[in-house]
Design an enzyme around this catalytic site. Structure first.
Site, PDB file in Angstrom:
ATOM      1  N   ASP A   1      33.522 -58.006  31.166  1.00 42.58           N
ATOM      2  CA  ASP A   1      32.154 -57.004  31.755  1.00 42.58           C
ATOM      3  C   ASP A   1      30.937 -58.084  31.551  1.00 42.58           C
ATOM      4  O   ASP A   1      30.271 -57.539  30.388  1.00 42.58           O
ATOM      5  CB  ASP A   1      32.529 -54.941  31.077  1.00 42.58           C
ATOM      6  CG  ASP A   1      33.238 -54.947  31.893  1.00 42.58           C
ATOM      7  OD1 ASP A   1      33.717 -54.509  32.275  1.00 42.58           O
ATOM      8  OD2 ASP A   1      34.638 -54.862  30.349  1.00 42.58           O
TER       9      ASP A   1
ATOM     10  N   ARG B   1      29.300 -59.311  27.242  1.00 42.59           N
ATOM     11  CA  ARG B   1      30.426 -59.303  26.261  1.00 42.59           C
ATOM     12  C   ARG B   1      30.250 -61.205  26.076  1.00 42.59           C
ATOM     13  O   ARG B   1      30.935 -61.411  25.019  1.00 42.59           O
ATOM     14  CB  ARG B   1      32.037 -59.583  27.268  1.00 42.59           C
ATOM     15  CG  ARG B   1      32.141 -58.204  27.662  1.00 42.59           C
ATOM     16  CD  ARG B   1      32.110 -57.424  26.772  1.00 42.59           C
ATOM     17  NE  ARG B   1      32.861 -56.040  27.718  1.00 42.59           N
ATOM     18  CZ  ARG B   1      32.851 -54.725  27.204  1.00 42.59           C
ATOM     19  NH1 ARG B   1      31.816 -54.425  26.148  1.00 42.59           N
ATOM     20  NH2 ARG B   1      32.816 -53.432  27.900  1.00 42.59           N
TER      21      ARG B   1
ATOM     22  N   ARG C   1      23.003 -48.517  33.318  1.00 41.99           N
ATOM     23  CA  ARG C   1      23.936 -48.610  33.468  1.00 41.99           C
ATOM     24  C   ARG C   1      23.742 -48.990  35.133  1.00 41.99           C
ATOM     25  O   ARG C   1      24.129 -49.606  35.750  1.00 41.99           O
ATOM     26  CB  ARG C   1      25.635 -48.772  33.465  1.00 41.99           C
ATOM     27  CG  ARG C   1      25.672 -48.907  31.977  1.00 41.99           C
ATOM     28  CD  ARG C   1      26.329 -48.908  31.406  1.00 41.99           C
ATOM     29  NE  ARG C   1      27.584 -49.333  31.962  1.00 41.99           N
ATOM     30  CZ  ARG C   1      29.301 -49.455  31.809  1.00 41.99           C
ATOM     31  NH1 ARG C   1      29.583 -47.543  31.169  1.00 41.99           N
ATOM     32  NH2 ARG C   1      29.826 -49.942  32.821  1.00 41.99           N
TER      33      ARG C   1
ATOM     34  N   LYS D   1      31.868 -51.171  40.945  1.00 38.01           N
ATOM     35  CA  LYS D   1      32.949 -49.556  39.985  1.00 38.01           C
ATOM     36  C   LYS D   1      31.376 -48.686  40.254  1.00 38.01           C
ATOM     37  O   LYS D   1      30.471 -48.697  39.813  1.00 38.01           O
ATOM     38  CB  LYS D   1      32.892 -50.209  38.439  1.00 38.01           C
ATOM     39  CG  LYS D   1      31.524 -51.098  37.413  1.00 38.01           C
ATOM     40  CD  LYS D   1      32.013 -51.339  36.705  1.00 38.01           C
ATOM     41  CE  LYS D   1      30.942 -51.937  35.540  1.00 38.01           C
ATOM     42  NZ  LYS D   1      31.913 -52.671  34.393  1.00 38.01           N
ATOM     43  N   HIS D   2      31.801 -47.577  39.629  1.00 42.66           N
ATOM     44  CA  HIS D   2      33.710 -47.397  39.752  1.00 42.66           C
ATOM     45  C   HIS D   2      33.678 -46.361  40.587  1.00 42.66           C
ATOM     46  O   HIS D   2      33.051 -45.390  40.605  1.00 42.66           O
ATOM     47  CB  HIS D   2      33.657 -46.710  38.845  1.00 42.66           C
ATOM     48  CG  HIS D   2      33.028 -47.284  36.907  1.00 42.66           C
ATOM     49  ND1 HIS D   2      31.565 -47.726  36.721  1.00 42.66           N
ATOM     50  CD2 HIS D   2      33.570 -48.497  36.174  1.00 42.66           C
ATOM     51  CE1 HIS D   2      31.421 -47.454  35.682  1.00 42.66           C
ATOM     52  NE2 HIS D   2      32.544 -48.530  35.565  1.00 42.66           N
TER      53      HIS D   2
ATOM     54  N   HIS E   1      35.618 -42.416  28.789  1.00 40.53           N
ATOM     55  CA  HIS E   1      36.411 -43.001  27.876  1.00 40.53           C
ATOM     56  C   HIS E   1      36.482 -42.094  26.871  1.00 40.53           C
ATOM     57  O   HIS E   1      38.378 -42.477  26.262  1.00 40.53           O
ATOM     58  CB  HIS E   1      35.197 -43.805  27.109  1.00 40.53           C
ATOM     59  CG  HIS E   1      34.482 -44.992  27.411  1.00 40.53           C
ATOM     60  ND1 HIS E   1      34.094 -45.324  28.508  1.00 40.53           N
ATOM     61  CD2 HIS E   1      35.714 -46.181  27.888  1.00 40.53           C
ATOM     62  CE1 HIS E   1      33.924 -46.144  29.462  1.00 40.53           C
ATOM     63  NE2 HIS E   1      34.438 -47.105  28.008  1.00 40.53           N
TER      64      HIS E   1
ATOM     65  N   ASP F   1      39.162 -49.576  36.413  1.00 38.94           N
ATOM     66  CA  ASP F   1      39.199 -49.524  35.015  1.00 38.94           C
ATOM     67  C   ASP F   1      40.772 -49.270  33.994  1.00 38.94           C
ATOM     68  O   ASP F   1      41.568 -49.669  33.929  1.00 38.94           O
ATOM     69  CB  ASP F   1      38.237 -48.051  35.125  1.00 38.94           C
ATOM     70  CG  ASP F   1      37.566 -48.316  34.002  1.00 38.94           C
ATOM     71  OD1 ASP F   1      37.023 -49.590  33.723  1.00 38.94           O
ATOM     72  OD2 ASP F   1      36.356 -47.787  33.889  1.00 38.94           O
TER      73      ASP F   1
END
Length: 610
Positions: free
Chosen positions: A145, A153, A214, A244-245, A257, A330
């Site tokens: 990601d 990351r 984002r 995404k998403h 999440h 995901d």
């Protein structure tokens, strides 16, 4: 960041030509050379021949993309070995590949996969070597990601760009394409060939806890253009982009999440608001699309999350939108997909819905065996698996993984974090900072009139690979620009005592810059700003996450939106404050009044300049 010293890891150097030929014998011979995955289709008959020679367990493995702890494929630290044994039942990435024949591995900073660029390249080479040396071994599709902004990351010294909402404020398709081109080239140099970016969600809900900055913004037309541009940049560099998403996560107040969101849009509203960026991504040749763990009753009233919905993934995405690329879930460890079904049923139902890649299940052994048993018991056909495996192999072939699976340290040195790339990130950031309030033309701040600057405010944990804390980065940048700047962290929820300390320090300064982070009605941050303004010192607020903070700060004489607290965006905001560059960003989302959310305080496209 530090060099990990990889002299004894067993995967430090680029494998020799002889090793490569031996490892890929029978695989590369079966394939023709191919360009980027979105270009001409590879020879399907040869890919089908590869599929036909795979055992059923190997086929099941190709469908999974899994996390693994450690900086090395064969010699991770003991703590990472322990974590792997506990969560996956293997010691290393090499053992993971050998046991489950996984088709992909996802890198995370918290899994210690991304310490620094040379180490990342070595890890990638070690994973490829481990897989290609197996009987009928195939290259592994390594992903991460790397959205930039608040989700990245791979950190410094790699180039880090402004996040999507900042790019939305810049409004430049050229900048979005440049971001994708440079970021893609750097990822590819480290052996990462699939990036879970860009975010194609249209963020129309200011309370959205998981998307927010984002997203490129709230205007589906503008979001579509920037998504398509970023896709072109990434894939032009030979990295698979991932929109995404799907079918859209921009209007929710629940984080998937930790919960199970519901999108209440009508079918008509979905077509008008959520669908356009995904249509644009498909038109741009997007290599992969990621599903959302949320319910959209207007598209499927079964109560299933989109990830497990055949009407959404096959009926709409495949059949109506005409998408035949890779569909990746995901993370299957997220609560949104686990609420209704057990972890053994989720991967099977996802495949039945139309998914190709199963990302990061919480229990790989359980998920892997569930798919294997579903085929053996007739719930899933081997033909259904073959369809997804063929898509995954097409992607790998198009990305050049059969032809050239390894990367080199020299390639890292030529590509990652170069001076030219870092300069491009700074230039893009300068075009994103948005000036929302500037009473009495306080900005740009004069060094002669206001030489001593106090920087206070929120210091959330820095996004991956940035220096932080935000107040320190801002103070450092202002000092480099000729001010004498001092940082004082007051946190996201300053106490009465902390506010008093900041107010006392402000009286000894000529001006105050305060970093705000998601200000709410009863927030201590709001009280902090009000009391700083009451000192009579000029106060400049910098919203370092959502731009909606300005609606809660009516007394502040100057306010900027930076859209993130990464170094590149904070440094750009400092240059705007100092007048080195003019503010050019325009709001990509509307800011509603705090006392009447039905009324727009600042519309999309609003932004002042000097």
């Amino acid at each position: 960041m530090h060099d990990t010293g990889t002299g004894n890891t067993g995967n430090t150097a680029q494998p020799s030509r002889r090793t490569l030929l031996a490892a890929t014998a029978g695989v590369t011979a079966a394939l023709t050379a191919a360009g980027p995955a979105h270009a001409a289709a590879p020879d399907d008959s040869r890919l089908r021949a590869l599929v036909s020679r795979m055992t059923l367990p190997e086929k099941v493995g190709q469908l999974f993309v899994m996390r693994v702890y450690g900086h090395s494929a064969t010699a991770p630290d003991q703590a990472d070995i322990d974590a792997n044994l506990k969560e996956i039942g293997v010691r290393t990435a090499a053992e993971l590949v050998a046991k489950y024949r996984v088709g992909g591995i996802i890198y995370f900073a918290w899994a210690h996969n991304t310490r620094e660029p040379h180490q990342i390249a070595d890890l990638s080479n070690g994973i490829q070597k481990a897989s290609l040396e197996l009987p009928r071994g195939l290259p592994v599709l390594i992903s991460t990601d790397q959205e930039h902004g608040i989700v990245a990351r791979v950190g410094r010294p790699a180039t880090l760009f402004p996040g999507a909402m900042a790019v939305g404020a810049g409004g430049s398709r050229s900048d979005a394409r440049t971001l994708g081109r440079i970021a893609g080239a750097e990822l590819r140099a480290m052996g990462i060939r699939q990036d879970y970016s860009p975010v194609a969600d249209v963020n129309v809900n200011p309370a959205n806890p998981v998307i927010g900055v984002r997203s490129f913004g709230a205007d589906p037309r503008a979001v579509s253009a920037l998504v398509a541009a970023e896709v072109a940049g990434y894939q032009g560099s030979g990295v698979a982009a991932t929109a995404k998403h799907f079918p859209g996560h921009g209007d929710t107040n629940v984080d998937s999440h930790t919960g199970f969101p519901t999108i209440t849009h009508s079918r008509e509203l979905w077509e008008r608001l959520d669908a356009p960026p995904f249509r644009a991504a498909i038109a741009a040749g997007i290599d992969s699309i990621m599903t959302a763990h949320l319910m959209v009753p207007a598209l499927d009233d079964s109560g299933d999350p989109a990830t497990l919905s055949r009407p959404i993934l096959t009926g709409i995405l495949r059949e109506r939108l005409g998408y035949d690329g890779v569909v990746v879930t995901d993370s299957l460890g997220m609560e949104g997909v686990r609420t209704k079904y057990g972890d053994d049923r989720v991967p099977v139902l996802a495949l039945k819905a139309g998914v190709d890649q199963l990302l990061n299940p919480p229990d790989l052994d359980l998920a892997w065996n569930a798919v294997l048993n579903a085929v053996r018991e007739g719930e899933l056909t081997e033909t259904r698996l073959d369809e997804s495996i063929l898509r995954v192999l097409r992607l790998k072939s198009g990305l050049g993984l059969f032809r050239s699976p390894y990367v080199s340290r020299a390639g890292v040195d030529r590509t990652v974090g170069t001076r030219a790339h870092l300069a491009s990130a700074d230039r893009i950031a300068e075009r994103t900072t948005t000036l929302l309030v500037n009473e009495g033309r306080l900005l740009p701040l004069s060094r002669r009139r206001y030489p001593e600057v106090l920087v206070v405010g929120a210091d959330p944990a820095s996004p991956s690979g940035t220096t932080g804390p935000p107040t320190g980065v801002l103070a450092g940048a202002l000092s480099e620009l000729g001010f004498t700047a001092t940082a004082l962290s007051t946190g996201t929820a300053p106490s009465t005592a902390t506010i008093a300390k900041a107010v006392a320090a402000a009286r000894d300064a000529d001006a105050v810059v305060v970093a705000t982070y998601n200000v709410t009605a009863g927030s201590g941050q709001k009280a902090l700003v009000e009391q700083l303004v009451a000192t009579g010192r000029p106060v400049v607020a910098v919203a370092i996450r959502n731009p909606y903070d300005v609606a809660r700060l009516p007394s502040v004489p100057a306010c900027l939106a930076a859209y993130s607290w990464t170094d590149v965006e904070l440094r750009a905001a400092a240059r705007v404050i100092a007048g080195r560059v003019k503010p050019r960003g325009k709001l990509p989302v509307a800011v509603q009044r705090a006392d009447d959310p039905e009324q727009v305080l600042y519309p999309i496209g609003y932004g002042l300049s000097y």
